[in-house]
Design an enzyme around this catalytic site. Structure first.
Site, short mmCIF file in Angstrom:
data_model
loop_
_atom_site.label_atom_id
_atom_site.label_comp_id
_atom_site.label_asym_id
_atom_site.label_seq_id
_atom_site.Cartn_x
_atom_site.Cartn_y
_atom_site.Cartn_z
N LYS A 203 36.32 -89.56 -37.52
CA LYS A 203 37.50 -90.24 -36.96
C LYS A 203 37.08 -91.29 -35.94
O LYS A 203 37.59 -92.41 -35.95
CB LYS A 203 38.44 -89.20 -36.33
CG LYS A 203 39.10 -88.29 -37.38
CD LYS A 203 39.88 -87.14 -36.75
CE LYS A 203 40.43 -86.22 -37.85
NZ LYS A 203 41.14 -85.05 -37.30
N ASP B 223 49.08 -87.60 -35.31
CA ASP B 223 48.87 -86.63 -36.40
C ASP B 223 50.20 -86.27 -37.05
O ASP B 223 50.21 -85.64 -38.11
CB ASP B 223 48.20 -85.35 -35.86
CG ASP B 223 46.69 -85.35 -36.12
OD1 ASP B 223 46.24 -86.08 -37.02
OD2 ASP B 223 45.98 -84.61 -35.41
N GLN C 96 42.43 -81.57 -32.10
CA GLN C 96 41.72 -81.09 -33.28
C GLN C 96 41.98 -79.59 -33.47
O GLN C 96 41.79 -78.81 -32.55
CB GLN C 96 40.22 -81.37 -33.14
CG GLN C 96 39.41 -81.05 -34.37
CD GLN C 96 39.77 -81.93 -35.58
OE1 GLN C 96 39.87 -83.14 -35.48
NE2 GLN C 96 39.97 -81.31 -36.73
#
Ligand code: NAD
Length: 290
Positions: free
Chosen positions: A56, A123, A100
């Site tokens: 990422k 997200d 995460q």
């Protein structure tokens, strides 16, 4: 007649194309004093998490997006994680925040995800953004489903009126993907670990998505000839090679399209994260369209 091997939908190439298109948008924002910034919060030392984060961060660098990594120890108090997120919510240089997953025991994922400002939730896991998606007016769509839709669009896989079967009902992949397929006029069946007659349902699919987290769950006997098979699973086999939820070698002899592992859904997920961060920045400065 022998069936032609499936077309491979190249997610790696498409992801590079997406990043290349984002670059000028990033530079335009930077020129206006708003270089997009992504903050990634990771708790503990899960090795897979660190690999995903590295990818990422690299994708951000390549597109000119600023990224910062916030690493917290596995035994951190939940309050400290929430405090860090609150600080990032208030930081004008940070336009996107990702936490995460998985989080260690002792840190409640629901509470942590709910703490991320919906405007920075790149997200798309916050209830607010999932609600907008359910309503049909999405803002930030979770990256894996968004990436899958781009792959299907790129390969010109017909969706309207077709039967899409999604194996997996997580809030991160299966459920949001089912909503997106529905929005694109597919008739959608969601299967899960309690589904009876999974193989029979899968065989009806024009578009079959395997997101169960079980290596090689989908064999050729579960695939309708000519169907599009999307493989979301990522597993490291005993030989160190990555495999998906689909028995790719066998299914490729029967399907019309297949997404490979690696090089299919994975790179698109990362590209969509960058796209969402750019979008978050545009929204933050009041730019409505590009
Ligand atoms: P999850 O464990 O949260 O959900 C799995 C879902 O599959 C559940 O709804 C479960 O009911 C269903 N399921 C499990 N076994 C099944 C079976 N035998 N038959 C039918 N349904 C079954 O997982 P997730 O977070 O949705 O991820 C799924 C997979 O996708 C994992 O392998 C994960 O590593 C991978 N993944 C890949 C990406 C990517 O970028 N490529 C992103 C996210 C997740």
């Amino acid at each position: 007649m022998q069936h032609m091997a499936a077309k491979i939908i190249d997610g790696k190439a498409l992801a590079a194309q997406v990043r290349a298109t984002l670059k000028p948008a990033v530079e335009a924002l930077a020129a206006r004093g708003a270089r997009p910034g992504l903050a990634a919060v990771v708790v503990g030392d899960n090795p897979a998490s660190h690999i995903y984060l590295r990818n990422k961060v690299r994708a951000c660098e390549e597109t000119g997006v600023r990224s910062e990594l916030h690493e917290l120890p596995a035994d951190v108090a939940e309050a400290a994680v929430l405090e860090r997120i609150a600080a990032l919510n208030g930081d004008a240089r940070v336009h996107g925040i990702l936490v995460q997953l998985p989080l260690p025991r002792g840190v409640n994922a629901e509470r942590v995800l709910a703490a991320v400002s919906p405007a920075k939730d790149v997200d798309g896991f916050h209830a607010h953004n999932l609600g907008l998606l359910l309503r049909g007016t999405p803002r930030f769509v979770p990256c894996t489903p968004a990436g899958i839709m781009r792959l299907l669009e790129h390969a010109a896989v017909p969706l309207a009126g077709r039967h899409a079967v999604v194996i997996g009902r997580s809030s991160i992949v299966g459920k949001p993907l089912a909503l997106l397929l529905l929005q694109n006029d597919a008739t959608v069946t969601i299967c899960h670990s309690k589904t009876a007659h999974l193989a029979a349902l899968a065989r009806q699919a024009d578009v079959l998505v395997a997101a169960a987290g079980e290596p090689r769950l989908v064999g050729a006997d579960m695939v309708k000839p000519g169907a599009c098979v999307v493989d979301v699973g990522i597993h490291r086999g005993g030989d160190g090679k990555l495999v998906g939820d689909v028995d790719a070698a066998a299914v490729a002899q029967r399907a019309g399209w297949i997404t490979p592992v690696p090089g299919g859904v994975g790179p698109m997920t990362v590209a969509m994260l960058v796209a969402n961060t750019v979008r978050a920045t545009e929204l933050a400065i009041g730019q409505t369209a590009r």
